[in-house]
Design an enzyme around this catalytic site. Structure first.
Site, PDB file in Angstrom:
ATOM      1  N   SER A 135     -45.259 -18.416 -98.585  1.00  0.00           N
ATOM      2  CA  SER A 135     -43.945 -17.937 -98.856  1.00  0.00           C
ATOM      3  C   SER A 135     -43.868 -17.075-100.079  1.00  0.00           C
ATOM      4  O   SER A 135     -44.566 -17.183-100.925  1.00  0.00           O
ATOM      5  CB  SER A 135     -43.139 -19.484 -98.971  1.00  0.00           C
ATOM      6  OG  SER A 135     -41.674 -18.968 -99.536  1.00  0.00           O
ATOM      7  N   TYR A 148     -42.026 -27.950-102.434  1.00  0.00           N
ATOM      8  CA  TYR A 148     -42.151 -26.766-101.503  1.00  0.00           C
ATOM      9  C   TYR A 148     -42.844 -25.662-102.140  1.00  0.00           C
ATOM     10  O   TYR A 148     -43.729 -25.323-101.808  1.00  0.00           O
ATOM     11  CB  TYR A 148     -40.879 -26.605-100.662  1.00  0.00           C
ATOM     12  CG  TYR A 148     -41.149 -25.426 -99.640  1.00  0.00           C
ATOM     13  CD1 TYR A 148     -41.752 -25.815 -98.325  1.00  0.00           C
ATOM     14  CD2 TYR A 148     -40.908 -24.071-100.109  1.00  0.00           C
ATOM     15  CE1 TYR A 148     -41.985 -24.993 -97.444  1.00  0.00           C
ATOM     16  CE2 TYR A 148     -41.251 -23.115 -99.173  1.00  0.00           C
ATOM     17  CZ  TYR A 148     -41.563 -23.477 -97.712  1.00  0.00           C
ATOM     18  OH  TYR A 148     -41.886 -22.637 -96.747  1.00  0.00           O
TER      19      TYR A 148
END
Length: 240
Positions: A135, A148
């Site tokens: 990400s 996350y």
């Protein structure tokens, strides 16, 4: 890399970016094996002609179920795409420790287990690839999603180290860094989101062009800012 004729194992292939990658890879001539935990999503992919393996990747059983289902068949491309979010904001509530563990396992431990299980056979293919989907948050975290972000940063670091280890083999290691994409995981978030079709297209282009990183969409800008000033990148991203 020429995708036509390759056999691809794609985790998280029943929805979002993974679903789009499955269709685009198949259209390019690949045999695609998808994994997922949604019975409805698995049935949909099977109905479209994909082999689909049921696996919940938030525990050791998930990776093992995939490896058991594959048996000893050859795999040319492993795409660790499946991802899981978790609420973890002390400003709102004390986080759920079990949900936190599930997120860490799905986003980090399972990709490592799958790589450990499949790298020996990938090496035998002559030309093979591993794609780890991290990400933009692996570059700089957002305050509202520390777990996350931490898992994606850890997978980014692992990917860089594994790339060095496999440099003299035929296994090409790619990191894909998407921005905010319009998926189930981001449904509650406002603001601009990339279409999953376009995100998938850019990741597959990186595979075809033997790139080591696919900085997708706005992640290109984040990477440039971070290169110039890591502190500024962190300051900007922590606001979200």
């Amino acid at each position: 890399m020429q995708i036509s004729g390759k056999t691809v194992l794609l985790t998280g292939g029943t929805a979002g970016i993974g679903e789009q990658m499955a269709h685009q890879l198949k259209a390019k001539g690949a045999t695609v094996i998808v994994t997922g935990r949604s019975a409805e999503g698995l049935a949909a992919r099977r109905g479209e002609g994909f082999e689909a393996i049921a696996a919940d990747l938030s525990s050791p059983a998930g990776a093992q179920a995939i490896l058991d289902a594959l048996g000893d068949r050859p795999i040319d491309i492993l795409i660790n795409n499946a991802g899981q979010g978790v609420d973890h904001d002390f400003r709102e509530a004390v986080p759920d420790a079990d949900a936190t563990d599930d997120c860490i396992y799905a986003n980090l431990n399972t990709p490592i287990r799958l790589m450990a299980g499949l790298i020996p056979r990938l090496k035998q293919r002559g030309e093979a690839a591993i794609v780890n989907v991290t990400s933009g948050l692996a570059i700089a975290p957002r305050a509202g999603g520390p777990v996350y972000c931490a898992t994606k940063a850890a997978l980014r670091s692992y990917t860089q180290a594994i790339r060095a280890q496999l440099a003299d083999t035929g296994v090409h290691v790619i990191e894909a860094l998407p921005p905010v994409v319009a998926t189930q995981m981001t449904a509650a978030r406002s603001g601009s989101k990339m279409a999953p079709e376009e995100c998938a297209r850019q990741i597959i282009a990186a595979i075809e062009n033997d790139r080591t990183e696919a900085n997708v969409g706005m992640v290109k800008l984040l990477k440039a800012v971070h290169s110039a000033s890591p502190a500024l990148a962190r300051k900007v991203m922590l606001r979200f």
